[in-house]
Design an enzyme around this catalytic site. Structure first.
Site, PDB file in Angstrom:
ATOM      1  N   ASP A   7      42.131  46.619  28.473  1.00 43.30           N
ATOM      2  CA  ASP A   7      42.728  47.494  29.478  1.00 43.30           C
ATOM      3  C   ASP A   7      43.066  48.844  28.864  1.00 43.30           C
ATOM      4  O   ASP A   7      43.186  48.985  27.638  1.00 43.30           O
ATOM      5  CB  ASP A   7      43.993  46.853  30.047  1.00 43.30           C
ATOM      6  N   GLY A   8      43.202  49.840  29.730  1.00 48.43           N
ATOM      7  CA  GLY A   8      43.587  51.179  29.316  1.00 48.43           C
ATOM      8  C   GLY A   8      44.701  51.704  30.198  1.00 48.43           C
ATOM      9  O   GLY A   8      44.926  51.205  31.306  1.00 48.43           O
ATOM     10  N   GLU A  42      39.973  52.430  29.015  1.00 47.68           N
ATOM     11  CA  GLU A  42      39.331  51.173  29.386  1.00 47.68           C
ATOM     12  C   GLU A  42      38.079  50.932  28.543  1.00 47.68           C
ATOM     13  O   GLU A  42      37.844  49.818  28.050  1.00 47.68           O
ATOM     14  CB  GLU A  42      38.962  51.203  30.878  1.00 47.68           C
ATOM     15  N   ASP A  65      40.111  44.875  34.606  1.00 45.91           N
ATOM     16  CA  ASP A  65      40.467  45.228  35.975  1.00 45.91           C
ATOM     17  C   ASP A  65      39.781  46.529  36.392  1.00 45.91           C
ATOM     18  O   ASP A  65      40.048  47.051  37.479  1.00 45.91           O
ATOM     19  CB  ASP A  65      41.985  45.325  36.166  1.00 45.91           C
ATOM     20  N   HIS A 119      47.676  44.063  37.774  1.00 49.04           N
ATOM     21  CA  HIS A 119      49.068  44.116  38.239  1.00 49.04           C
ATOM     22  C   HIS A 119      49.397  43.059  39.278  1.00 49.04           C
ATOM     23  O   HIS A 119      50.149  43.299  40.216  1.00 49.04           O
ATOM     24  CB  HIS A 119      49.380  45.512  38.798  1.00 49.04           C
ATOM     25  N   ASP A 129      47.628  45.223  29.458  1.00 51.18           N
ATOM     26  CA  ASP A 129      48.172  46.402  30.140  1.00 51.18           C
ATOM     27  C   ASP A 129      49.496  46.838  29.515  1.00 51.18           C
ATOM     28  O   ASP A 129      49.721  48.032  29.290  1.00 51.18           O
ATOM     29  CB  ASP A 129      48.374  46.081  31.627  1.00 51.18           C
TER      30      ASP A 129
END
Length: 232
Positions: A7-8, A42, A65, A119, A129
């Site tokens: 994730d980023g 990402e 995501d 989320h 995240d």
């Protein structure tokens, strides 16, 4: 198979940015930049995940995501490469430096991507995240960057360990002998098929059991998986 989330996070997008990949608390890494975009974070997370596991022969399941990242790697990159890293309209591809590095890192690897909704409480995605955002926050505040342990190969990853063999004292000498199985048409196992087919067995072991397996496998000079096969 190794399952990891990547994730980023970018505060302001662009702005202070972080990236992170996460497998478990013993195997994760993070980093970032004072100024970058979310997409760059990402992509970098996936790139660093593949670099960290380059020495392994395991299949890799990458949970993201970001549909942008998944589409870049699984759909668009081959066409961009043929066009000299340009899009269909002739304009240069964005983030081409990261994409070219990813293209090299993916060569020869066995992997697949899985999109997960961000989320919503997905355990691995949330862990990645949180770490990516922590890096972005650290760049914004000028604090220490939480880079993580990287790949350690310990924790919940390692090959599974069988339960210890029962001691002789636990055997009831008065117990009747176990009768032989009579295999009929409704047998649970086809012995001819079992002799030629591969089967997957999944075990859940404690950290202590896993550590004992690793020690015993190393003493024999084999991998934990091969040691288990030898026991079987």
């Amino acid at each position: 198979m190794i399952t990891a989330a990547a994730d980023g996070s970018a505060l302001g997008n662009p702005g202070p940015a972080g990236w992170a990949w996460y497998v478990d608390d013993a195997n994760w890494a993070a980093g970032g930049w004072p100024h970058a975009t979310n997409n760059q974070g990402e992509l970098k997370a996936v790139l660093e995940l593949f670099r960290a596991t380059a020495h392994l022969d395991d299949d890799l399941l990458v949970q993201c995501d970001s549909q942008y990242v998944i589409n870049c790697i699984t759909k668009w990159m081959p066409g961009w490469k043929r066009k000299g890293w340009r899009k269909a309209d002739g304009n240069p591809v964005l983030n081409v430096d990261l994409l070219q590095e990813l293209d090299a890192a993916l060569a020869g690897r066995r992997y697949r991507f899985e999109w997960v909704r961000g989320h919503v409480g997905h355990e691995l995605n949330e862990a990645a995240d949180v770490r990516a955002r922590a890096v972005a926050e650290a760049f914004r505040r000028g604090g220490d960057i939480p880079v993580g342990p990287g790949w350690t190969g310990t924790g919940t990853l390692a090959a599974l360990e069988p339960s210890p063999e029962p001691a002789a004292a636990l055997v009831d000498p008065e117990a009747s002998a176990v009768p032989e199985l009579e295999l009929g048409d409704d047998a649970l196992f086809d012995l001819d098929e079992a002799a030629t087919a591969w089967h997957t067995l999944t075990l859940e072991l404690s950290t202590e059991e896993h550590e004992r397996l690793v020690v015993r496998a190393r003493a024999e000079g084999v991998s934990p998986e091969d040691f288990l096969r030898g026991l079987i």
